[in-house]
Motif scaffolding. Structure first.
Motif, PDB file in Angstrom:
ATOM      1  N   ASN A   1      -0.846   8.304  -8.635  1.00 32.67           N
ATOM      2  CA  ASN A   1      -2.056   7.607  -8.208  1.00 32.67           C
ATOM      3  C   ASN A   1      -2.009   6.200  -8.802  1.00 32.67           C
ATOM      4  O   ASN A   1      -2.156   6.015  -9.993  1.00 32.67           O
ATOM      5  N   SER A   2      -1.820   5.196  -7.942  1.00 32.44           N
ATOM      6  CA  SER A   2      -1.663   3.818  -8.430  1.00 32.44           C
ATOM      7  C   SER A   2      -2.943   3.296  -9.064  1.00 32.44           C
ATOM      8  O   SER A   2      -2.916   2.296  -9.784  1.00 32.44           O
TER       9      SER A   2
ATOM     10  N   GLN B   1       8.731   3.842  -7.639  1.00 27.00           N
ATOM     11  CA  GLN B   1       7.802   4.944  -7.360  1.00 27.00           C
ATOM     12  C   GLN B   1       8.557   6.058  -6.628  1.00 27.00           C
ATOM     13  O   GLN B   1       9.386   5.781  -5.767  1.00 27.00           O
TER      14      GLN B   1
ATOM     15  N   GLN C   1      -1.716  10.882  -6.105  1.00 27.79           N
ATOM     16  CA  GLN C   1      -2.333  10.399  -4.874  1.00 27.79           C
ATOM     17  C   GLN C   1      -1.572  10.988  -3.698  1.00 27.79           C
ATOM     18  O   GLN C   1      -0.342  10.999  -3.698  1.00 27.79           O
TER      19      GLN C   1
ATOM     20  N   TRP D   1       8.389   9.369  -4.174  1.00 28.25           N
ATOM     21  CA  TRP D   1       7.526   9.972  -3.149  1.00 28.25           C
ATOM     22  C   TRP D   1       8.099  11.314  -2.714  1.00 28.25           C
ATOM     23  O   TRP D   1       9.302  11.464  -2.554  1.00 28.25           O
TER      24      TRP D   1
ATOM     25  N   SER E   1       0.857  -1.186   0.000  1.00 28.94           N
ATOM     26  CA  SER E   1       0.000   0.000   0.000  1.00 28.94           C
ATOM     27  C   SER E   1       0.891   1.232   0.000  1.00 28.94           C
ATOM     28  O   SER E   1       2.071   1.168   0.360  1.00 28.94           O
ATOM     29  N   THR E   2       0.311   2.356  -0.393  1.00 24.65           N
ATOM     30  CA  THR E   2       1.057   3.612  -0.344  1.00 24.65           C
ATOM     31  C   THR E   2       1.574   3.853   1.066  1.00 24.65           C
ATOM     32  O   THR E   2       2.737   4.205   1.263  1.00 24.65           O
TER      33      THR E   2
ATOM     34  N   THR F   1       1.981   0.609 -12.250  1.00 20.81           N
ATOM     35  CA  THR F   1       3.182   0.657 -11.428  1.00 20.81           C
ATOM     36  C   THR F   1       4.034  -0.594 -11.571  1.00 20.81           C
ATOM     37  O   THR F   1       4.984  -0.774 -10.833  1.00 20.81           O
TER      38      THR F   1
ATOM     39  N   THR G   1      -1.110  10.850   0.570  1.00 22.08           N
ATOM     40  CA  THR G   1      -1.348  10.065   1.775  1.00 22.08           C
ATOM     41  C   THR G   1      -0.955  10.939   2.961  1.00 22.08           C
ATOM     42  O   THR G   1       0.126  11.517   2.964  1.00 22.08           O
TER      43      THR G   1
ATOM     44  N   TRP H   1       3.130  12.474  -1.368  1.00 19.02           N
ATOM     45  CA  TRP H   1       2.404  12.293  -2.611  1.00 19.02           C
ATOM     46  C   TRP H   1       3.269  11.676  -3.686  1.00 19.02           C
ATOM     47  O   TRP H   1       4.491  11.745  -3.638  1.00 19.02           O
TER      48      TRP H   1
ATOM     49  N   ASP I   1      -5.963   8.603   2.659  1.00 18.50           N
ATOM     50  CA  ASP I   1      -5.460   8.654   1.283  1.00 18.50           C
ATOM     51  C   ASP I   1      -6.412   9.550   0.508  1.00 18.50           C
ATOM     52  O   ASP I   1      -7.626   9.421   0.644  1.00 18.50           O
TER      53      ASP I   1
END
Length: 155
Positions: free
Chosen positions: A148-149, A116, A64, A118, A7-8, A154, A66, A145, A54
């Motif tokens: 957005n998956s 990814q 996205q 961040w 998960s993020t 990804t 979080t 951020w 989120d």
């Protein structure tokens, strides 16, 4: 089948945990993934990393966000005595070290597992009272951020 991507929260909390564990290694502080309860801290310093929410940016659905809270609870004594003096500069010094470590880690931290990227933004540090009414803890609100998956492939 391939294992699900983390998960993020898990991805960014792992980065935050590394930053915290590295900065406070001299004090043997190890962060946990937990919304630690306010009563913790009587046996030693406790640091927890927990998800708040989120969000998808309303102006850019490719991004996205979080929201994460880091709770840093310094040691406190379970006795109520209005004459007890707890110097708040100790907890504000811990907060400043956390702020500096987050800043030093920089933005654009890449997750080696997924590639990814961040970005971290420290929004707020608050100093709620501990159960004795003293200032021995800080809570940090962090906005993270990345892509957005749900919309960006990804894998």
């Amino acid at each position: 089948t391939m294992p699900a991507a983390p998960s993020t929260f898990e991805a960014v909390a792992t980065v935050l945990k590394t930053i915290i564990d590295t900065e406070f290694a001299a004090e043997n502080i190890v962060a946990t993934f937990d919304n630690i309860h306010e009563s913790q801290g009587t046996k030693g310093i406790c640091v927890g990393i927990a998800p708040i929410e989120d969000l998808v940016q309303p102006t850019n659905h490719l991004v996205q966000e979080t929201m994460i809270e880091v709770r840093f609870l310094d040691l406190w004594k379970k006795e109520i005595d209005p004459k007890t003096v707890i110097n708040p500069t100790r907890i504000t010094a811990f907060a400043e070290r956390f702020r500096a470590a987050l800043r030093e880690a920089g933005n654009g931290i890449t997750d080696p597992g997924t590639g990814q990227v961040w970005f971290f933004q420290l929004l707020k540090i608050s100093y709620p009272d501990d159960p004795t009414g003293n200032k021995s803890r800080f809570f940090a609100s962090i906005r993270v951020w990345g892509n957005n998956s749900q919309l960006v492939e990804t894998v």
